[in-house]
Design a protein around this motif. Sequence first.
Motif, short mmCIF file in Angstrom:
data_model
loop_
_atom_site.label_atom_id
_atom_site.label_comp_id
_atom_site.label_asym_id
_atom_site.label_seq_id
_atom_site.Cartn_x
_atom_site.Cartn_y
_atom_site.Cartn_z
N LYS A 195 -3.32 5.41 2.93
CA LYS A 195 -2.22 6.16 2.29
C LYS A 195 -2.24 7.60 2.77
O LYS A 195 -3.29 8.23 2.83
CB LYS A 195 -2.38 6.12 0.78
CG LYS A 195 -2.23 4.73 0.20
CD LYS A 195 -2.20 4.79 -1.32
CE LYS A 195 -2.77 3.55 -1.95
NZ LYS A 195 -2.08 2.31 -1.67
N ASP A 213 7.56 -7.27 1.03
CA ASP A 213 7.14 -5.90 0.75
C ASP A 213 6.71 -5.90 -0.71
O ASP A 213 7.54 -5.89 -1.61
CB ASP A 213 8.33 -4.97 1.00
CG ASP A 213 8.02 -3.53 0.64
OD1 ASP A 213 6.88 -3.23 0.22
OD2 ASP A 213 8.94 -2.69 0.76
N SER A 214 5.40 -5.98 -0.92
CA SER A 214 4.89 -6.23 -2.27
C SER A 214 4.38 -4.96 -2.89
O SER A 214 3.47 -4.32 -2.37
CB SER A 214 3.76 -7.27 -2.20
OG SER A 214 2.72 -6.76 -1.37
N ARG A 271 5.23 8.20 -5.03
CA ARG A 271 4.60 8.67 -6.26
C ARG A 271 5.49 9.74 -6.89
O ARG A 271 6.07 10.57 -6.19
CB ARG A 271 3.23 9.29 -5.95
CG ARG A 271 2.25 8.37 -5.28
CD ARG A 271 1.72 7.31 -6.17
NE ARG A 271 1.15 7.84 -7.40
CZ ARG A 271 0.79 7.07 -8.44
NH1 ARG A 271 0.95 5.75 -8.38
NH2 ARG A 271 0.28 7.60 -9.51
N ASP A 324 4.87 5.86 -10.21
CA ASP A 324 5.78 5.75 -9.06
C ASP A 324 7.23 5.95 -9.49
O ASP A 324 7.59 5.69 -10.64
CB ASP A 324 5.66 4.36 -8.41
CG ASP A 324 4.40 4.20 -7.58
OD1 ASP A 324 3.98 5.19 -6.95
OD2 ASP A 324 3.82 3.11 -7.58
N PRO A 373 5.22 2.75 0.72
CA PRO A 373 6.57 2.31 1.06
C PRO A 373 6.62 2.01 2.56
O PRO A 373 6.04 2.76 3.36
CB PRO A 373 7.43 3.54 0.74
CG PRO A 373 6.63 4.37 -0.20
CD PRO A 373 5.19 4.11 0.16
N GLN A 403 -0.56 -2.20 -7.81
CA GLN A 403 -1.56 -1.13 -7.92
C GLN A 403 -2.92 -1.69 -8.30
O GLN A 403 -3.00 -2.79 -8.84
CB GLN A 403 -1.16 -0.15 -9.03
CG GLN A 403 0.26 0.35 -8.95
CD GLN A 403 0.61 1.24 -10.11
OE1 GLN A 403 0.64 0.79 -11.25
NE2 GLN A 403 0.87 2.51 -9.83
N THR A 404 -3.97 -0.88 -8.08
CA THR A 404 -5.30 -1.26 -8.56
C THR A 404 -5.22 -1.63 -10.04
O THR A 404 -5.82 -2.61 -10.49
CB THR A 404 -6.27 -0.07 -8.39
OG1 THR A 404 -6.27 0.32 -7.01
CG2 THR A 404 -7.69 -0.44 -8.81
N GLY A 457 0.79 -1.23 0.00
CA GLY A 457 0.00 0.00 0.00
C GLY A 457 0.82 1.26 0.00
O GLY A 457 0.41 2.28 -0.56
C1 6R9 Z 1 -2.15 -2.48 -3.99
C2 6R9 Z 1 -2.41 -1.02 -3.82
C3 6R9 Z 1 -1.11 1.87 -5.57
C4 6R9 Z 1 0.03 2.77 -5.10
C5 6R9 Z 1 1.30 2.52 -5.85
C6 6R9 Z 1 2.34 2.99 -4.85
C7 6R9 Z 1 1.76 2.57 -3.52
C8 6R9 Z 1 1.59 0.07 -3.07
C9 6R9 Z 1 3.57 -0.36 -2.30
C10 6R9 Z 1 3.51 1.01 -2.64
C11 6R9 Z 1 5.72 1.28 -2.01
C12 6R9 Z 1 4.81 -0.86 -1.76
N1 6R9 Z 1 2.27 1.24 -3.11
N2 6R9 Z 1 2.37 -0.90 -2.57
N3 6R9 Z 1 4.58 1.82 -2.50
N4 6R9 Z 1 5.85 0.00 -1.65
N5 6R9 Z 1 4.97 -2.14 -1.37
O1 6R9 Z 1 -2.03 -0.42 -2.83
O2 6R9 Z 1 -3.07 -0.41 -4.86
O3 6R9 Z 1 -4.47 1.42 -3.81
O4 6R9 Z 1 -4.05 1.32 -6.31
O5 6R9 Z 1 -2.23 1.98 -4.72
O6 6R9 Z 1 0.36 2.50 -3.74
O7 6R9 Z 1 2.46 4.38 -4.88
O8 6R9 Z 1 1.32 3.23 -7.07
P1 6R9 Z 1 -3.54 1.10 -4.93
#
Ligand code: 6R9
Length: 635
Positions: A598, A397-398, A502, A487, A375, A401-402, A373
């Motif tokens: 977020k 740490d995955s 971002r 990102d 960093p 994105q949607t 979700g």
């Molecule tokens: C699955 C989800 C996407 C945005 C993505 C990024 C941030 C998600 C992250 C991460 C760093 C991670 N993001 N996982 N940043 N490390 N492990 O969250 O989808 O709600 O669409 O958000 O979230 O900026 O572009 P969504």
Amino acid sequence: MSNYHIKHLEEYYQVYRKSIREPENFWEEIAEEHFIWRKKWDKVLEWDFSKPEIKWFQGAKLNITENCIDRHLATRGDKTAILFEPNNPNEKAEHISYKKLYERVNQFANVLKENGIQKGDRVCIYVPMIPELAIATLACARIGAIHSVVFAGFSSTALSTRINDSDCKMVITADGSFRGNKTIDLKGIVDDALESCSCVETVLVAKRINSDINMKEGRDKWLQPLLDSASKQCKATVMDAEDPLFILYTSGSTGKPKGMVHTTAGYMVYTAYTFKNAFQYKENDVYWCTADIGWITGHSYIVYGPLANGATTVLFEGAPSYPDFGRFWNIVEKHKVNQFYTAPTAIRALAKHGTELVDKYDLSSLKVLGSVGEPINEEAWHWYNDIVGKGKSPIIDSWWQTETGGIMITPIPYVTPTKPTYATLPFIGIQPALMDETGNELKGNQVEGRLCIKYPWPSIARTIWGNHQRYKETYFSAFENKYFTGDGALRDEVGYYRITGRVDDVIIVSGHNLGTAPIEDAINEHPAVAESAIVGFPHDVKGSALYGYITLKETGESRNHDNLKKEVNQLISDRIGPIAKLDKIQFTEGLPKTRSGKIMRRILRKIASNDLNNLGDVSTLLNPEIVENIIKNKL
Ligand code: 6R9
């Protein structure tokens, strides 16, 4: 079975190379061996990022619910599919077996049909985290209706915008929802929303809190009696591979929310395959993702990915703070959870309360810890790794994105050595590229740039509902022939990726590009700091300077704020360099957050720049009241 379950690093590299060299053969093998099809495809992949057009498994026919439910009945009929843990810890958990899930989804699907829903119709699901949410979702998929799940914490305006955007014919909701010791009047919110939605013909209402609500004659129906009289058999509608499965709204930085469209076959194949590997799921494991099904994380990794693997997936109705901040660990102990997947914001909130509430519970069942979700900062990473995982459950740490539908960059637990704050290596089949601002790909390691993906993967969103042009402009126009993620990322000396935030959050201080994540990471290392967010504001000399918003841990001890500021800047100076020191530091009780956790830097940026008339809609925030408070105390 070939390539489906990766077990060591060498195998990862070998399978990865194959997936890149022969992507079509690779995905075809996975699709063939691990899913059931009514008819196989004529063509594995057709794509053109310039249009953009992406089609996977064209010509194939299937129903995703046959893959998620029916095919498990013979071998896993009595196994728990969904393990429901209610908000109230004293209410009994409910184990829904695959057999029971089959019956309940079919009954629900029959109710949808009896209420005029057909293949291709859009159905809005505005239901709290109770079994009906997952069941309604699957029931839509059973008959080919396109579900649009809206997080049941959104306001009536947010709800009506989403209902109207995709012309939903039906809304499924509940009388209300529980959240900690509060209840929320969901049906009231739906009623408000529907004042401005003429497309909705029917509202089905599940009973959860037993509140006294208004039922509009001719439109609103109680769900339970309809389910009770519905047949437990419902033939699955045969879908084309590229038929839409669902729409899920994600907010853009400007304009109205984007209804990302995911289609059937590719989404199924990719979420199932990533689930199996990224969590190293084994038969009889209990898996728990704490997200809400209202987000993509819940769609892919509470519902579809786990069920496609015949897994047991926990569905938790409540909040991490109720009845106290030990609830997550209480549930892990109670259900012997093996894989646990949550967000950095939750980890930081729990870490704020020390280790006592963690140590109280037996967490020895845990094998894998996931983060998604945002960093994850270094301090939260260590807390998660050491205190929760006792150093023996790897953190994945995955990053995804949607729009990507499934996990894109992640360590594979027990396979990829982890590194704090690094999402590490691309998942099988994923070809990332880092780009500079002029559109050149940065080759080799130790580079930093904008994160793009060069080649399609099966679960990429195919369009924005009703606005293909916006889809093209947002994702495929910044860099030719590449999907642009929005990102920033860096690739270290061994090829590991770290997401820096971002790109729209990048701040240029005296000509240096600074990502938000590494600076916040340094700040959060201070023992008194709970969370931080930094933004830029206009500065005569530097162009932009840094403004930091910091929340402190509840230690009870009173700290001298001037000293703290000095210590924070010292940390930044040591970790990143004096260039990244903050010009202004404001201590605050909270940070504005989206409902999925977020940090909303956009709002903080406006406050720091004194642009107070233009804050935009703050009503969808988790904590809108904090905005006033921050404005009042701004520097
Ligand atoms: C699955 C989800 C996407 C945005 C993505 C990024 C941030 C998600 C992250 C991460 C760093 C991670 N993001 N996982 N940043 N490390 N492990 O969250 O989808 O709600 O669409 O958000 O979230 O900026 O572009 P969504």
